[in-house]
Design a protein around this motif. Sequence first.
Motif, PDB file in Angstrom:
ATOM      1  N   ARG B 281      48.326  37.037  42.356  1.00  0.00           N
ATOM      2  CA  ARG B 281      47.802  37.491  41.931  1.00  0.00           C
ATOM      3  C   ARG B 281      47.647  38.746  42.798  1.00  0.00           C
ATOM      4  O   ARG B 281      47.825  38.693  44.284  1.00  0.00           O
ATOM      5  CB  ARG B 281      46.704  36.352  42.423  1.00  0.00           C
ATOM      6  N   VAL B 282      47.241  39.568  42.130  1.00  0.00           N
ATOM      7  CA  VAL B 282      46.616  40.352  43.456  1.00  0.00           C
ATOM      8  C   VAL B 282      45.373  41.173  43.626  1.00  0.00           C
ATOM      9  O   VAL B 282      44.217  40.637  42.635  1.00  0.00           O
ATOM     10  CB  VAL B 282      46.982  42.718  42.487  1.00  0.00           C
ATOM     11  N   THR B 283      44.630  41.555  44.741  1.00  0.00           N
ATOM     12  CA  THR B 283      43.068  42.037  44.704  1.00  0.00           C
ATOM     13  C   THR B 283      42.684  43.061  43.266  1.00  0.00           C
ATOM     14  O   THR B 283      43.677  44.199  43.556  1.00  0.00           O
ATOM     15  CB  THR B 283      42.628  41.667  45.536  1.00  0.00           C
ATOM     16  N   VAL B 291      38.424  41.008  43.081  1.00  0.00           N
ATOM     17  CA  VAL B 291      38.176  39.638  42.964  1.00  0.00           C
ATOM     18  C   VAL B 291      40.161  39.976  42.345  1.00  0.00           C
ATOM     19  O   VAL B 291      40.422  40.202  42.317  1.00  0.00           O
ATOM     20  CB  VAL B 291      37.651  39.430  41.044  1.00  0.00           C
ATOM     21  N   ARG B 292      40.704  38.001  42.502  1.00  0.00           N
ATOM     22  CA  ARG B 292      41.858  38.685  42.668  1.00  0.00           C
ATOM     23  C   ARG B 292      42.619  37.824  41.224  1.00  0.00           C
ATOM     24  O   ARG B 292      41.893  36.527  40.468  1.00  0.00           O
ATOM     25  CB  ARG B 292      42.108  37.102  43.665  1.00  0.00           C
ATOM     26  N   VAL B 293      43.753  37.943  40.668  1.00  0.00           N
ATOM     27  CA  VAL B 293      43.821  38.186  39.055  1.00  0.00           C
ATOM     28  C   VAL B 293      45.804  38.441  39.055  1.00  0.00           C
ATOM     29  O   VAL B 293      46.398  38.919  40.201  1.00  0.00           O
ATOM     30  CB  VAL B 293      43.514  38.996  37.941  1.00  0.00           C
TER      31      VAL B 293
END
Lengths: 407, 407
Positions: B281-283, B291-293
Amino acid sequence: MRVLLVGAGGVGTAVTRIAARREFLTHMIVADYDLSRAEASVAALGERGARFGARRVDASDCDAVRRILLEERCDVLLNATDPRYVMPLFTAALEAGAHYLDMAMSLSAPHVARPYEECGVKLGDEQFALARRWEDAGRLALVGMGVEPGLSDVFARYAADELFDDIEEIGVRDGANLTVEGYGFAPSFSIWTTIEECLNPPVVYERDRGWFTTAPFSEPEVFDFPEGIGPVECVNVEHEEVLLIPRWVDARRVTFKYGLGDDFIAKLKTLHELGLDATTRVTVPGDDGPVRVSPRDVVAACLPDPAGLGERMTGKTCAGTWVKGTKDGSPREVYLYHVVDNQWSMREYGSQAVLWQTAVNPVVALELLSTGDWSGKGVLGPEALPPRPFLDLLTAYGSPWGMREEN
Amino acid sequence: MRVLLVGAGGVGTAVTRIAARREFLTHMIVADYDLSRAEASVAALGERGARFGARRVDASDCDAVRRILLEERCDVLLNATDPRYVMPLFTAALEAGAHYLDMAMSLSAPHVARPYEECGVKLGDEQFALARRWEDAGRLALVGMGVEPGLSDVFARYAADELFDDIEEIGVRDGANLTVEGYGFAPSFSIWTTIEECLNPPVVYERDRGWFTTAPFSEPEVFDFPEGIGPVECVNVEHEEVLLIPRWVDARRVTFKYGLGDDFIAKLKTLHELGLDATTRVTVPGDDGPVRVSPRDVVAACLPDPAGLGERMTGKTCAGTWVKGTKDGSPREVYLYHVVDNQWSMREYGSQAVLWQTAVNPVVALELLSTGDWSGKGVLGPEALPPRPFLDLLTAYGSPWGMREEN
């Protein structure tokens, strides 16, 4: 002069490093959404940082920005954020009675029915719509005052004032031979902005036709850049100069072409085909259930921060304005340009070349405003003001410009 | 037979439509993370849906899945989720004393030092590590039981049993001539899974060398697909057949090549170069702060849902197994294949061809298990079981397979 700098990213940080060496600045507040980033840019100035302070601000919050301008008694707001935040910052400065500078103008929106033939909302339209209010307030919004737009517009005005009697075409041409060791793909500038300018319909100006658009990446040409960069394939891209130059400089045609290279163009096209250039949010799983994110923000988050690439980067970047016309009855063609070698900008300022080149120009402009060599009111582009003082002060900053006679 | 189907996506929904027409099924619970999706798939069955029910389940929650298996007294769990959920579902079935079927195996991890030469963790390694527990429990985990892997493995076993004395090479070859009107890029299968299988190092088996890997997209070849599809460029891709076939079928070499086409390969390479294939995940900014996805989830969210493309799609998809060897002392080469025309699958089942072709095979397998024509215990691939009953029942489902003698 007291300045509120909004944005402590790559360009904003380079602004602080350049401004810290100049006497004209009384105080500069560095404000960012991420306070630690603003604080880090001030801390990095060391002893030179005494005139600087850091604050947290959300650039989309017009009221919050206005309050900071008033609390800190700032004369001017320098916007070093991405173009999404132009309108709230521009409005905040107007409401606070401050001058305003930016390096990119309010965003365009394509023509709904004929996007690749006609302009819809043009770059800067929202800002120029408020020109009268700036005039009435006696304040200056100097828009597009980076390197491109910015220095490129100063070059256009200089050509019209001193080098030509009649101008057939003004073509801004941007190219580089930068490479980043260890990365297959590492854009040297904000990918958010690069996607915006490259995937929007490019705009062209012709005196007989006004502004119009073309398909993306149109009219490819190979332009030979100076100082060892050499030939680079350039294509039409949407850029502020095409909207700014014709307002103050008489030319039959104005274009902007960017030396993107085949590989970069292919990647941008793929991002577009996959919908990953979109800014409309999509729903995806997050840590605690579904969240909504902008695909373009995710692309940016996956790439290395351009500001951190300087140490691994080699090569030069060139911004410039090619002008074709006549002087004293003879045809003339010149390229006015500014080259920054990454090795030099890293050694002198610890800033990557493309970011440094963008940052130096608004600092020169601020200094000219503080000395009174430049002044004005309303919404003006750099070509509305006398070019000589700007070009001389840029050279005095240790970063001279050049001119090549094409024939 | 009482079945828990986990996953009401494109493949899962096609499973319900096929299974609803067969008598062997006593009850099928359709469970999905999104209850409305499970309910919609049952509702779409109309009168045929009496034997079906819908439930909500998080496929990553092993305990929750085990509880549903026990509550619903299911004989077997059919996994129609993406490969991330293989291990929790496989474990839940083992703990609940149910049989288990899937269409993709547990994920691989590349070799740390030599990813394009040696295997790290192979596809299915985590499942085969538990084979003894399945044997001891007297339960069957039939892994890789879709079309590829699945029917392709049945073809390999059929070739070994009935068509060849000695096999030099078994090469699974997958190609299609599907186009989707109105989309520049619209993958016909889960992009999450496609990225996983195409960007991982492809695996190859050779008897003298064992399993090894190559660089992505290696050994391009043009394969001529039957029934009007014609020649398509195919490249090595990581796929379960290469891990499964050598465990039960004697061949000197086993490969899997996917007819991706140049354009698709270029897009996948770009996703990889930009880091957009990543699952880490990246922020990024969300509606209420950072958010982190997972970038790959965002890519999937930007593309159209493959299950919704059937109406705009035309063409055929072909899955098959090319076998080269000798029979009665003479060289022989055959291609065993199964073609689905999208127009047919849409008309007959309202399901897009690629998804329908994946879904029909586990339903055939379930029917063979319910009748006792197939039985076993432990962790088995489709090639561990007799091929004739499978191929005959597939034809009886109205979707016959074919064989082309290559010489």
